[in-house]
Scaffold this motif. Sequence first.
Motif, mmCIF file in Angstrom:
data_model
loop_
_atom_site.group_PDB
_atom_site.id
_atom_site.type_symbol
_atom_site.label_atom_id
_atom_site.label_comp_id
_atom_site.label_asym_id
_atom_site.label_seq_id
_atom_site.Cartn_x
_atom_site.Cartn_y
_atom_site.Cartn_z
ATOM 1 N N ALA A 44 -1.002 -59.725 -24.243
ATOM 2 C CA ALA A 44 -1.300 -60.466 -23.013
ATOM 3 C C ALA A 44 -2.728 -59.860 -22.652
ATOM 4 N N LEU A 45 -3.610 -60.810 -22.547
ATOM 5 C CA LEU A 45 -5.031 -60.747 -22.072
ATOM 6 C C LEU A 45 -5.170 -60.293 -20.742
ATOM 7 N N THR A 60 -9.973 -56.856 -23.143
ATOM 8 C CA THR A 60 -8.669 -55.951 -23.070
ATOM 9 C C THR A 60 -7.473 -56.634 -22.647
ATOM 10 N N GLY A 61 -6.323 -55.811 -23.133
ATOM 11 C CA GLY A 61 -5.209 -56.512 -22.670
ATOM 12 C C GLY A 61 -4.104 -55.723 -23.157
ATOM 13 N N SER A 62 -2.786 -56.003 -22.853
ATOM 14 C CA SER A 62 -1.722 -55.059 -23.004
ATOM 15 C C SER A 62 -0.928 -55.818 -24.268
ATOM 16 N N ARG A 106 -10.428 -49.787 -29.602
ATOM 17 C CA ARG A 106 -10.045 -48.649 -28.875
ATOM 18 C C ARG A 106 -8.694 -48.990 -28.177
ATOM 19 N N VAL A 107 -7.683 -48.044 -28.432
ATOM 20 C CA VAL A 107 -6.460 -48.060 -27.375
ATOM 21 C C VAL A 107 -6.558 -46.979 -26.511
ATOM 22 N N TYR A 108 -6.690 -47.490 -25.395
ATOM 23 C CA TYR A 108 -6.899 -46.475 -24.266
ATOM 24 C C TYR A 108 -5.662 -45.671 -23.834
ATOM 25 N N ARG A 136 -2.396 -50.459 -24.141
ATOM 26 C CA ARG A 136 -3.659 -50.775 -23.566
ATOM 27 C C ARG A 136 -4.858 -50.779 -24.334
ATOM 28 N N ARG A 137 -5.294 -51.852 -24.939
ATOM 29 C CA ARG A 137 -6.580 -51.656 -25.811
ATOM 30 C C ARG A 137 -7.467 -52.800 -25.730
ATOM 31 N N VAL A 138 -8.581 -52.490 -26.382
ATOM 32 C CA VAL A 138 -9.605 -53.494 -26.617
ATOM 33 C C VAL A 138 -9.104 -54.609 -27.691
#
Lengths: 139, 111
Positions: A44-45, A60-62, A106-108, A136-138
């Motif tokens: 999901a963006l 970014t999104g989940s 990147r996965v934050y 939570r990532r790009v």
Amino acid sequence: VSLTLEGALKALLESKSLSISVSRDVPPGGTKLPYCTAAELSLALDPMEDGGPANGAEATGSDLLQLDLWQTWKVADKVVESPTLADAIERALHGASLNFGTPNKRVYSVLLNHPRIRRVDRDANLTNHTWTLDLRRVI
Amino acid sequence: MSEYLDNTAFLAALPGAFAELVVDAKLINRDRAQKIAANARRYVHVGDPATDPHSGQTRDAIEVTVTSAGDVEVGTNPEKVRNEEALAEEFGTSKMSPRSFMRPAIQEETG
């Protein structure tokens, strides 16, 4: 930097002295137990900002991902499943950040906010721990 | 049981023995439950009706119900599809990757 998310997860676990393979969906033939599989469920963006990624803003999104740990259940009627491996994986992952892909995605944060599930497949003599990860990532 | 409808509540509501694939929340309104059910029907795997005699069975089993205690539930009706089959779709098995439909449906509604 790992090319794939699965590779980044494997590298993270190895950095915590957990030598375990992580494969996308299905492990290659001959992979020895225990091993992990990772399956992407949905993405999901986040709400669009700064004109959205089509105009140069970062997307970014989940990412919802299912991670499964597979282990041998019993040998000669004796349980051989590791009593500590699932916890160790959980400790390694929760809150971790990752880098993978080219260009870098990147996965934050890897979040294990959902309950872990354990199942036993008696026919296949396997135990299966399942996590639902929020990445939570790009994009 | 959780006051909030999200994937944490969904997974926590799964009984230990996987009795039912149902999300159960006291404060969810029925409209929101219907949206999740509609999402789930879009996400669920539907076999080829030409080769699969049970094509669409899981999709058609996704329902919203209100319990006698007033709780709203979203999930598969075990009288229409076996819980083991719905759970195998959602979480996969040692022989099959997951084809999750409840968790993406909840994610779409709750973010």
